[in-house]
Design a protein around this motif. Structure first.
Motif, PDB file in Angstrom:
ATOM      1  N   SER A  53       0.831  -1.206   0.000  1.00  0.00           N
ATOM      2  CA  SER A  53       0.000   0.000   0.000  1.00  0.00           C
ATOM      3  C   SER A  53       0.865   1.256   0.000  1.00  0.00           C
ATOM      4  O   SER A  53       0.547   2.244  -0.680  1.00  0.00           O
ATOM      5  CB  SER A  53      -0.977   0.002   1.176  1.00  0.00           C
ATOM      6  N   MET A  54       1.978   1.231   0.720  1.00  0.00           N
ATOM      7  CA  MET A  54       2.886   2.379   0.716  1.00  0.00           C
ATOM      8  C   MET A  54       3.544   2.555  -0.651  1.00  0.00           C
ATOM      9  O   MET A  54       3.730   3.684  -1.111  1.00  0.00           O
ATOM     10  CB  MET A  54       3.932   2.231   1.811  1.00  0.00           C
ATOM     11  N   TYR A  56       2.127   1.707  -3.439  1.00  0.00           N
ATOM     12  CA  TYR A  56       1.053   2.244  -4.271  1.00  0.00           C
ATOM     13  C   TYR A  56       0.951   3.761  -4.095  1.00  0.00           C
ATOM     14  O   TYR A  56       0.835   4.494  -5.078  1.00  0.00           O
ATOM     15  CB  TYR A  56      -0.273   1.573  -3.919  1.00  0.00           C
ATOM     16  N   PHE A  57       0.978   4.225  -2.844  1.00  0.00           N
ATOM     17  CA  PHE A  57       0.935   5.666  -2.589  1.00  0.00           C
ATOM     18  C   PHE A  57       2.052   6.377  -3.352  1.00  0.00           C
ATOM     19  O   PHE A  57       1.852   7.448  -3.918  1.00  0.00           O
ATOM     20  CB  PHE A  57       1.078   5.981  -1.099  1.00  0.00           C
ATOM     21  N   HIS A  58       3.226   5.763  -3.334  1.00  0.00           N
ATOM     22  CA  HIS A  58       4.404   6.381  -3.944  1.00  0.00           C
ATOM     23  C   HIS A  58       4.368   6.322  -5.474  1.00  0.00           C
ATOM     24  O   HIS A  58       4.581   7.335  -6.140  1.00  0.00           O
ATOM     25  CB  HIS A  58       5.667   5.692  -3.427  1.00  0.00           C
ATOM     26  N   GLU A  60       1.783   5.183  -7.718  1.00  0.00           N
ATOM     27  CA  GLU A  60       0.557   5.521  -8.440  1.00  0.00           C
ATOM     28  C   GLU A  60       0.020   6.906  -8.099  1.00  0.00           C
ATOM     29  O   GLU A  60      -0.575   7.571  -8.933  1.00  0.00           O
ATOM     30  CB  GLU A  60      -0.527   4.468  -8.180  1.00  0.00           C
ATOM     31  N   LEU A  61       0.217   7.332  -6.850  1.00  0.00           N
ATOM     32  CA  LEU A  61      -0.312   8.622  -6.414  1.00  0.00           C
ATOM     33  C   LEU A  61       0.770   9.699  -6.318  1.00  0.00           C
ATOM     34  O   LEU A  61       0.483  10.839  -5.950  1.00  0.00           O
ATOM     35  CB  LEU A  61      -1.031   8.459  -5.072  1.00  0.00           C
ATOM     36  N   ILE A  63       3.129  10.222  -4.149  1.00  0.00           N
ATOM     37  CA  ILE A  63       3.297  10.780  -2.805  1.00  0.00           C
ATOM     38  C   ILE A  63       4.725  10.501  -2.344  1.00  0.00           C
ATOM     39  O   ILE A  63       5.197   9.364  -2.435  1.00  0.00           O
ATOM     40  CB  ILE A  63       2.262  10.183  -1.828  1.00  0.00           C
ATOM     41  N   ILE A  68       3.955   9.796   2.766  1.00  0.00           N
ATOM     42  CA  ILE A  68       3.636   8.416   3.161  1.00  0.00           C
ATOM     43  C   ILE A  68       3.765   8.263   4.666  1.00  0.00           C
ATOM     44  O   ILE A  68       2.947   7.598   5.304  1.00  0.00           O
ATOM     45  CB  ILE A  68       4.541   7.421   2.407  1.00  0.00           C
ATOM     46  N   ILE A  71       0.641   9.790   6.153  1.00  0.00           N
ATOM     47  CA  ILE A  71      -0.516   8.920   5.912  1.00  0.00           C
ATOM     48  C   ILE A  71      -0.468   7.705   6.832  1.00  0.00           C
ATOM     49  O   ILE A  71      -1.481   7.336   7.435  1.00  0.00           O
ATOM     50  CB  ILE A  71      -0.558   8.490   4.431  1.00  0.00           C
TER      51      ILE A  71
END
Length: 98
Positions: A53-54, A56-58, A60-61, A63, A68, A71
């Motif tokens: 999930s982290m 993905y944040f980095h 795809e989003l 971030i 992160i 979040i």
């Protein structure tokens, strides 16, 4: 340590298309635990969902690591508050049933 429960960081990096510096940064912030054996770095399978999930944040989003970190802190706080709320609800039900 049981190696069947571990995944080599190189495999994670190739699969998720991130570099090991990113995962090391998450480790330094305390979000994932890395296990080092014989100069090889591993992560426990139980932590993969959180790590993914982290990632993905980095990826795809877009971030950054500081975002992160924020979040992850907020998600942890939400989980703690949800657990406290559930405990309070259970106590309230006990008192209502008396």
């Amino acid at each position: 340590m049981n190696k069947s429960n571990l995944v080599h960081i190189e495999i994670v990096c190739k699969h998720c298309k991130v570099n090991d510096v990113f995962i090391q940064s998450l480790h330094e912030l305390g979000h994932v635990e890395l296990i080092i054996e014989n100069n090889d770095c591993y992560i426990e399978k139980e932590q993969l969902k959180k790590l993914e999930s982290m990632i993905y944040f980095h990826t795809e989003l877009n971030i950054n690591i500081e975002g992160i970190d924020a979040i992850a802190h907020l998600l942890s706080k939400i989980e703690t508050l949800q657990n406290e709320l559930l405990l309070t609800k259970n106590k309230l039900e006990l008192y209502q049933n008396e």
